[in-house]
Design an enzyme around this catalytic site. Structure first.
Site, PDB file in Angstrom:
ATOM      1  NE  ARG A   1      -4.077  -2.089   1.652  1.00 50.50           N
ATOM      2  CZ  ARG A   1      -5.156  -2.321   2.365  1.00 50.50           C
ATOM      3  NH1 ARG A   1      -5.398  -1.604   3.442  1.00 50.50           N
ATOM      4  NH2 ARG A   1      -6.023  -3.238   2.009  1.00 50.50           N
TER       5      ARG A   1
ATOM      6  CG  ASP B   1     -13.732   7.406   7.259  1.00 48.33           C
ATOM      7  OD1 ASP B   1     -14.399   6.362   7.369  1.00 48.33           O
ATOM      8  OD2 ASP B   1     -12.492   7.396   7.039  1.00 48.33           O
TER       9      ASP B   1
END
Ligand SMILES: C[S@@+](CC[C@H](N)C(=O)[O-])C[C@H]1O[C@@H](n2cnc3c(N)ncnc32)[C@H](O)[C@@H]1O
Length: 268
Positions: free
Chosen positions: A32, A137
């Site tokens: 990632r 979030d």
């Protein structure tokens, strides 16, 4: 990725998000982080770590957290929570309550808060009710996707057809088809960036219901406990907390009363 570099990423991610990258996650982190580094044209992990630390805007850490965190979600995920919510909203409405405040903590790309909004709309008539949903979030990327409320056809499959027709507008054709949440349903949802690992939070409360699902799995017990205490503070007595079915919070929910697995209530 060598152990020292992995440790450096682990520390910075934990510090900024509470996300606890366990040993053995090297391959995931390296894949990632590597993707993000390629986008920046960087080939060296050390160089990238320096870039994050020296970035005064805080933008790059947001990008890193975006790359690290998992945003999997869906409309009406774990549907029993929505059935339970619908029943409570109906009862509260029948008892004369007209102000409702819900919070989707870790809302990802918006499917959860919009499912809450649909549940709320079905539970009582629009007029004379002050109903709002806070959706938060840590990831700016998912929040940007949530705001216009546009979803591919496969994403809206879990939405029953009559609700899809009522609450979504179909745009485009064939593979290009997109369903956009109608403005009336988008309006009561307020999207904000919020890091759950750093309470206290600026909301005033009291909240009726909090959905905090499938995010505490990434935290260690210290971060979880702090977050649970803060959510307890923000809920009204008799307010509910829903967590993901797979989350084990045994021993940490001392203040809450268990209603059924994954549903908790703040004592009256
Ligand atoms: C797997 S999704 C869960 C989405 C939704 N609640 C559900 O159950 O379908 C986890 C979300 O948690 C967010 N997240 C991770 N760490 C966070 C933090 N420290 N504060 C707020 N959100 C966080 C991620 O960005 C991601 O969108």
């Amino acid at each position: 990725m060598n152990p020292d570099i992995f440790e450096a990423f682990r520390e910075i991610v934990y510090d900024r998000s509470g996300i606890h990258l366990r040993e053995g996650k090297e391959a995931l982190v390296s894949a990632r982080v590597g993707k993000r580094m390629r986008a920046l044209g960087l080939t060296d992990y050390g160089q990238y770590l320096r870039r994050i630390k020296e970035d005064e805007t805080g933008e790059e850490i947001v990008q890193l957290l975006d790359a690290i965190s998992t945003n999997v979600t869906s409309f009406f995920r774990e549907p029993e929570h929505f059935d339970f919510l619908a029943a409570r909203l109906g009862e509260w409405y029948a008892a004369g309550q007209r102000r409702f405040r819900l919070w989707s903590a870790a809302c990802s790309s918006g499917e959860e808060p919009y499912s809450l909004a649909m549940t709320m709309r079905e539970a009582f008539p629009e007029n004379g009710v002050d109903a709002r949903i806070l959706a938060t979030d840590i990831s700016t990327r998912v929040l940007e996707r949530s705001l216009p409320g546009c979803y591919r056809a496969d994403k809206v499959e879990p939405v029953p057809p009559e609700k899809r027709d009522r609450y979504f507008e179909r745009q485009g054709r064939g593979e290009e088809t997109v369903f956009q949440v109608r403005e009336g349903l988008r309006k009561p949802v307020l999207f904000r960036r919020l890091n759950l690992s750093q309470p206290p939070f600026p909301m005033r409360g009291p909240l009726d219901v909090i959905f905090c699902r499938n995010v505490m799995i990434y935290f260690d017990n210290l971060v979880r406990k702090r977050l649970l205490d803060e959510m307890y503070r923000l809920l009204k007595p008799g307010g509910y907390l829903m967590v993901g079915h797979a989350e084990s919070l045994t021993g940490m929910m001392s203040e809450f009363k268990v209603v059924k697995p994954s549903i908790y209530v703040k004592k009256e």
